[in-house]
Design an enzyme around this catalytic site. Structure first.
Site, PDB file in Angstrom:
ATOM      1  N   GLY A 196       0.703  -1.391   0.378  1.00 54.54           N
ATOM      2  CA  GLY A 196      -0.260  -0.051  -0.352  1.00 54.54           C
ATOM      3  C   GLY A 196       0.548   0.954   0.036  1.00 54.54           C
ATOM      4  O   GLY A 196       1.963   1.145  -0.165  1.00 54.54           O
ATOM      5  N   SER A 197       0.291   2.096   0.089  1.00 53.87           N
ATOM      6  CA  SER A 197       1.182   3.933   0.328  1.00 53.87           C
ATOM      7  C   SER A 197       0.198   4.751   0.350  1.00 53.87           C
ATOM      8  O   SER A 197      -1.174   4.684  -0.607  1.00 53.87           O
ATOM      9  CB  SER A 197       2.520   3.575  -0.974  1.00 53.87           C
ATOM     10  OG  SER A 197       3.113   2.438  -0.790  1.00 53.87           O
ATOM     11  N   ASN A 198       0.553   5.959   0.161  1.00 55.35           N
ATOM     12  CA  ASN A 198      -0.415   7.393   0.465  1.00 55.35           C
ATOM     13  C   ASN A 198       0.516   8.415  -0.310  1.00 55.35           C
ATOM     14  O   ASN A 198       2.059   8.040  -0.473  1.00 55.35           O
ATOM     15  CB  ASN A 198      -0.314   8.444   1.476  1.00 55.35           C
ATOM     16  CG  ASN A 198      -1.053   7.319   2.821  1.00 55.35           C
ATOM     17  OD1 ASN A 198      -2.755   6.838   1.756  1.00 55.35           O
ATOM     18  ND2 ASN A 198      -1.069   7.183   4.010  1.00 55.35           N
ATOM     19  N   ASN A 217      -3.992   4.702  -2.747  1.00 56.16           N
ATOM     20  CA  ASN A 217      -4.205   3.023  -3.587  1.00 56.16           C
ATOM     21  C   ASN A 217      -5.194   2.558  -4.317  1.00 56.16           C
ATOM     22  O   ASN A 217      -6.088   1.212  -4.484  1.00 56.16           O
ATOM     23  CB  ASN A 217      -4.092   1.680  -2.095  1.00 56.16           C
ATOM     24  CG  ASN A 217      -2.714   1.986  -1.892  1.00 56.16           C
ATOM     25  OD1 ASN A 217      -2.093   2.133  -0.730  1.00 56.16           O
ATOM     26  ND2 ASN A 217      -1.549   2.085  -2.507  1.00 56.16           N
TER      27      ASN A 217
END
Length: 802
Positions: free
Chosen positions: A236-238, A508
Site C-alpha cells: 500500500g502507500s500514500n 491506492n
C-alpha cells in the site's frame, strides 16, 4: 564551481580513508567462479546519524559495490535468505514444508517456492532478460551496478564476522553471483503476476479420468481474489505532490508514505548514492536493489503507491479431448511445453515436479487456489504476465535519480517503461507536480475484452479489471501499442497522467480522483475504475490535502504535520453516532455474540470523549479500533451507512452510520467483553497497548489501520491475552517530506520507521523506531557541507581486498 568543489572534497576523503579504513575480521572468501569482478572495485562510505550511508564512487560498478557492501552490513541475513529463495534452495536448507515469509512470492511453502524459482534458473529467464539490448533490456549502467552489488556483498562476507543471530554461522549464507542479485530483483518485479500465483503454477497438473475436477468456475471467488490481491495487506502507500501554486516559496513539495512490511525481504533501506558530476540521489531502496526506489535529489523528488491496474490477464484454453496437454488455436493443435524441475530437500530424496507452459504463459490450476481455477479435460487457464519479460525497473529508477524535473520523470517512464505495479507521484524545485499511473500492464483494451472475453471474463473484467480471454481464437491475441518498448503492453500515451495540479494524491485507489477538481477518466478498465466508492483512507487523504492546497503557503512542516495527524476518518464519520446509539440502548446493556448481556455504559462515554486520533496518548482509540473491526466484519458494506455512495460527491459519501444495522450492538458488547477479559481499561492510552518490543524495550507506535482510513497506516498484530497490539508486521515505512529553498540543497525530512538494520546487535536496530514513537523526523544530510559536519560522521573506504 559547486561540482568541482565536491570532487575535491571527495578526493580528499578518499585519500584520507585509504590509510585509515576500518579493517574487519576475514571470513569465508568467495570462490573464483562466483566472483563477479576482477578484484578492483571500491567505494567511500560516509555514515551519518542513524547509520545512514552516503556512498561515493567513481563509476556505476563501484557504486553498486558500495551499495552491496553497505546493505550487507545492515541486512546480511535478510539478503542471504532472499538469495536462498531465488536459487530455489529453501527446501534444502529449511525443509520443504516450512512456510515462506512471502517476501518474494506468494508460495505457501518452501517446496512450491523452490519449484518455481528453480524453473526460472533452469530456463535462464533472468540471463536472457539481461542479454536484451537496451531499452528493452537493462543498460550497461544497471548491469555494472548489479555486478558491483554482488561483489560488494561478497567482499563484506569475506571481511566481516556476522553478528546477527538470524544467520550467524549458517551454511546458507554464501557468496552470490550477478545472476543471484538480478534474480532477487526480478522476483520483486513479478510479485503482481507470476510471483502472486506460484502455488497455482507449480501445482497445475493435467486431469486424469479419476481425478478430473468439475468445470464450473466460481466468478465471485475469482473477483474476490483479484480485489484482495490489489488491496493486499502488505502492499500500500500514500503520496501527495503539491505544486508551487500552493507553497510558501513557489517550489514543489512531496510527501511519500509507502506502507510495506516491517520484517522480511521487502524492507526499505536508506542511502545516498553519488558519482561526482554524474549522479547524486538519496532515498529508500528495496532490499537487494542497487538503485534508489523512492527518493529525491537537488531538483526533484518522487514516491510510489501501489496501483489498481491488474498486471496480469488470464486466457482460457480449449483442449484437445484426447490430450489435456494439447490446446487448439484456430483449430490447430499446439502442445504445451513440459518443464520438469527437481528440488533438493533437507533430509530426504530430491523432489521432481512438472510445470506446464504455453504461448500465453504458464497453466494455473487449483480449484481452491489464488486464483481459483480448475484444469479439466476440456479447458485450462493460463496466466499472462508481461512483467515476466520486464527487467527495466532499475533503469526507470536510475532515470528518476538523474532527473532534474517532473518532465524528466515522465521521460524515464516513457523510455524504460519498467514500473510493474505502482503509480508515481513527483514534485520538483520549479514548482511542478505530477501523478501518473505508468505501469506495465497487459494490453487489454475495453474493445478487446468486449470481443474476446469468455463468459467468466464478461463478469470479472468490468467488476475487477481482470480479463479472461478466449485462447482458441487467434484474433484474440493481445496486440501492441506503437510506442510500447515491449510487445503486448500499453505504451506511454495510454497512461493516466495529471500534470501541474495544485495537488496530486493517491492512496491506492484508481487514478480517477488524483485531484477532485481535475478527475482522470477515459482509461481502459484494466487500469482501474471510475465513479465507484473510494476507500476511507482515500477520502480522508483527499479531504486533508485539498484543504492544505486551498489554504496555501505550505512548507515542509505542513507535510510533517499531515504524516502524523493520525486523524481517523472512520471515527469522524461514525464515533458520535455510535456514542449516541450506545447511550440510547435500553438499560445500558447489549447482547454479546455469546448471548451474554454486557454493560456498555462506560463504552458510550469513552466513544463520546475520544479525540478521533490514533496518537499514542489518545484514550478511546484502542476501543474504537477494536469495535470498528468487529462492526465491519459483521455488517456488510451496503448496510453500514444510511446515506449511500454518490459519484457526484465521492469524498463525502457514503456517510451517517446506520446504528440500527444488525451487528452494531453486538460489536459494542463484544469489544467491551474482549477488553475487560484481558484487564484492559476501555479508555486505555493507545500507546500502552500498541507497541513493538526492541531489545526488551516497549516502543509505543502511533497510527492506525487502513480500515479506519488513517493516513499513517499501522497494521499491528493483536494479542488477545494481553489486550494489546504487540508487533507491527506492516505499515508506514520509508517516509520522506521533501522541498527546495533555492540553495541547491534539497530540504528533506525522512524516517525509516523500523530502522536501518534488522540485526538486534546493531546500534541502528531501533533508533529510528524510537523517533517514530515520538513522531520525530531525521533532518536529511544531502550536500557535502551537511554530510561532513555530521557529529556522527564515520568514513570508511571499502574494497574487494582488505
Amino acid at each position: 564551481m559547486r561540482t568541482r568543489s565536491r570532487r575535491l572534497v571527495v578526493a580528499a576523503v578518499a585519500l584520507l580513508t585509504a590509510s585509515s579504513a576500518l579493517q574487519a575480521t576475514a571470513a569465508e572468501r568467495p570462490s573464483r567462479q562466483d566472483h563477479p569482478s576482477h578484484g578492483d572495485l571500491s567505494a567511500v562510505i560516509r555514515y551519518t546519524e542513524y547509520g545512514i550511508p552516503h556512498i561515493v564512487a567513481k563509476n556505476y560498478a563501484d557504486l553498486g559495490f558500495g551499495t552491496g557492501w553497505a546493505q550487507a552490513s545492515d541486512q546480511v541475513c535478510l539478503l542471504a535468505d532472499g538469495f536462498v529463495t531465488v536459487r530455489g534452495e529453501r527446501s534444502r536448507f529449511f525443509g520443504p514444508h516450512a512456510a515462506t515469509d512471502r517476501s518474494l512470492s506468494s508460495a505457501s511453502d518452501n517446496l512450491s517456492s523452490d519449484l518455481y524459482f528453480r524453473g526460472v534458473r533452469q530456463t535462464r529467464t533472468v540471463e536472457k532478460l539481461l542479454a536484451e539490448p537496451a531499452p528493452r533490456g537493462p543498460s550497461r549502467q544497471v548491469k555494472d551496478m548489479l555486478r558491483g552489488f554482488a561483489a560488494g556483498y561478497n567482499a563484506w562476507l569475506a571481511q566481516n564476522r556476522i553478528t546477527d543471530p538470524a544467520c550467524e554461522g549458517k551454511a546458507w549464507v554464501r557468496p552470490v553471483s550477478t545472476t543471484d542479485v538480478a534474480a532477487r530483483f526480478y522476483a520483486i518485479v513479478i510479485l503482481g503476476g507470476q510471483g502472486g500465483s506460484v502455488d497455482e503454477i507449480t501445482g497445475a497438473q493435467p486431469p486424469t479420468g479419476s481425478t478430473a475436477p468439475g468445470t464450473k468456475v466460481d466468478a465471485k471467488a475469482l473477483i474476490r481474489v483479484v480485489r484482495e490481491r490489489s488491496a493486499s495487506a502488505d502492499m500500500g502507500s500514500n503520496a501527495v505532490a503539491f505544486s508551487g501554486a500552493t507553497t510558501a516559496n513557489g517550489r514543489g513539495l512531496l510527501l511519500g508514505n509507502p506502507h510495506y512490511p516491517w520484517q522480511g525481504g521487502r524492507r526499505f533501506w536508506q542511502s545516498q548514492q553519488t558519482i561526482p558530476g554524474e549522479l547524486d540521489v538519496a532515498g529508500g531502496s528495496l532490499l537487494g536493489s542497487p538503485t534508489v526506489s523512492i527518493g529525491y535529489n537537488s531538483r526533484v523528488a518522487w514516491s510510489h503507491t501501489v496501483a489498481t491496474g491488474v498486471p496480469f490477464s488470464l486466457t482460457r484454453l480449449t483442449l484437445d479431448p484426447a490430450d489435456p496437454t494439447v490446446y487448439l488455436v484456430d483449430g490447430r493443435r499446439e502442445r504445451m511445453t513440459k518443464r520438469t524441475v527437481t528440488v533438493a530437500v533437507q533430509d530426504g530424496a530430491p523432489v521432481t515436479r512438472t510445470q506446464w507452459w504455453t504461448r500465453y504463459g504458464p497453466v494455473v490450476a487449483d480449484p481452491d487456489g489464488d486464483p481459483p481455477l480448475p484444469w479439466t479435460a476440456t479447458t485450462a487457464y493460463v496466466l499472462n504476465d508481461p512483467n515476466a519479460a520486464n527487467f527495466r525497473f532499475a533503469d526507470t529508477s536510475l532515470g528518476f535519480a538523474k532527473a532534474r524535473s517532473t518532465a524528466d520523470i515522465l521521460t524515464s517512464l516513457a523510455l524504460h517503461q519498467g514500473l510493474p505495479w505502482v503509480n508515481t507521484i513527483a514534485a520538483d524545485s520549479a514548482g511542478h507536480s505530477l501523478y501518473t499511473q505508468s505501469q506495465v500492464l497487459p494490453r487489454i483494451t475495453d474493445d478487446l475484452a468486449a470481443r474476446c472475453s469468455t463468459d467468466l471474463g464478461r463478469l470479472t473484467y468490468p467488476q475487477a479489471g481482470v480479463a479472461v480471454l478466449d485462447g482458441s481464437r487467434g484474433d484474440c491475441a493481445i496486440g501492441s501499442d506503437p510506442d510500447a518498448v515491449q510487445p503486448g503492453i500499453f505504451g506511454p500515451a495510454r497512461m493516466p497522467t495529471l500534470k501541474d495540479a495544485p495537488y496530486a494524491e493517491n492512496s491506492n485507489d484508481s487514478a480517477w480522483l488524483a485531484n477532485t477538481d481535475r478527475p482522470l477518466t477515459g482509461y481502459e478498465r484494466i487500469f482501474g475504475d471510475v465513479g465507484t466508492p473510494r476507500s476511507l483512507r482515500t477520502r480522508g487523504a483527499i479531504e486533508d490535502v485539498a484543504a492544505m492546497a486551498e489554504r496555501g503557503g505550505l512548507t515542509i512542516r505542513d507535510l510533517q504535520k499531515q504524516q502524523f495527524a493520525n486523524r481517523v476518518p472512520a471515527g469522524v464519520l461514525g464515533a458520535a453516532d455510535a456514542a449516541r446509539a450506545c447511550a440510547a440502548l435500553p438499560g445500558g446493556t447489549a447482547t454479546a455474540s455469546d448471548g451474554k448481556s454486557v454493560d456498555v455504559t462506560e463504552a458510550c462515554k469513552v466513544l463520546a470523549a475520544w479525540d478521533l486520533t490514533m496518537d499514542t496518548g489518545s484514550r478511546g482509540a484502542l476501543f474504537f479500533d477494536r469495535f470498528w473491526r468487529k462492526l465491519t466484519a459483521a455488517v456488510p458494506a451496503g448496510r453500514l451507512w444510511k446515506v449511500p455512495f454518490s459519484a457526484a460527491d465521492p469524498v463525502r459519501t457514503p456517510n451517517t452510520l446506520d446504528t440500527a444495522a444488525p451487528g452494531f450492538a453486538t460489536a459494542l458488547a463484544d469489544t467491551v467483553a474482549e477488553l475487560h477479559g484481558s484487564g484492559t481499561p476501555l479508555d486505555a492510552r493507545l500507546g500502552d497497548h500498541q507497541y513493538v518490543v526492541r531489545g526488551g524495550e516497549r516502543i509505543a507506535i502511533p497510527g492506525g489501520s487502513n480500515r479506519l482510513g488513517v493516513w499513517n497506516v499501522i497494521e499491528p498484530t493483536w494479542d488477545a491475552a494481553s489486550g494489546a497490539y504487540t508487533q507491527v508486521p506492516f505499515g508506514s515505512s520509508h517516509l520522506q517530506a521533501v522541498g527546495w529553498d533555492g540553495s541547491g540543497c534539497p530540504v528533506a525530512r525522512t524516517l525509516l520507521t523500523y530502522s536501518q538494520s534488522s540485526n538486534p546487535n546493531s546500534p541502528h536496530y531501533s533508533d529510528q523506531t524510537r523517533l517514530l514513537s515520538g513522531e520525530q523526523w531525521v533532518t536529511a544530510r544531502f550536500c557535502e557541507k551537511d554530510i561532513l559536519s555530521s557529529p556522527a560522521l564515520r568514513v570508511i573506504r571499502v574494497g574487494e581486498h582488505r
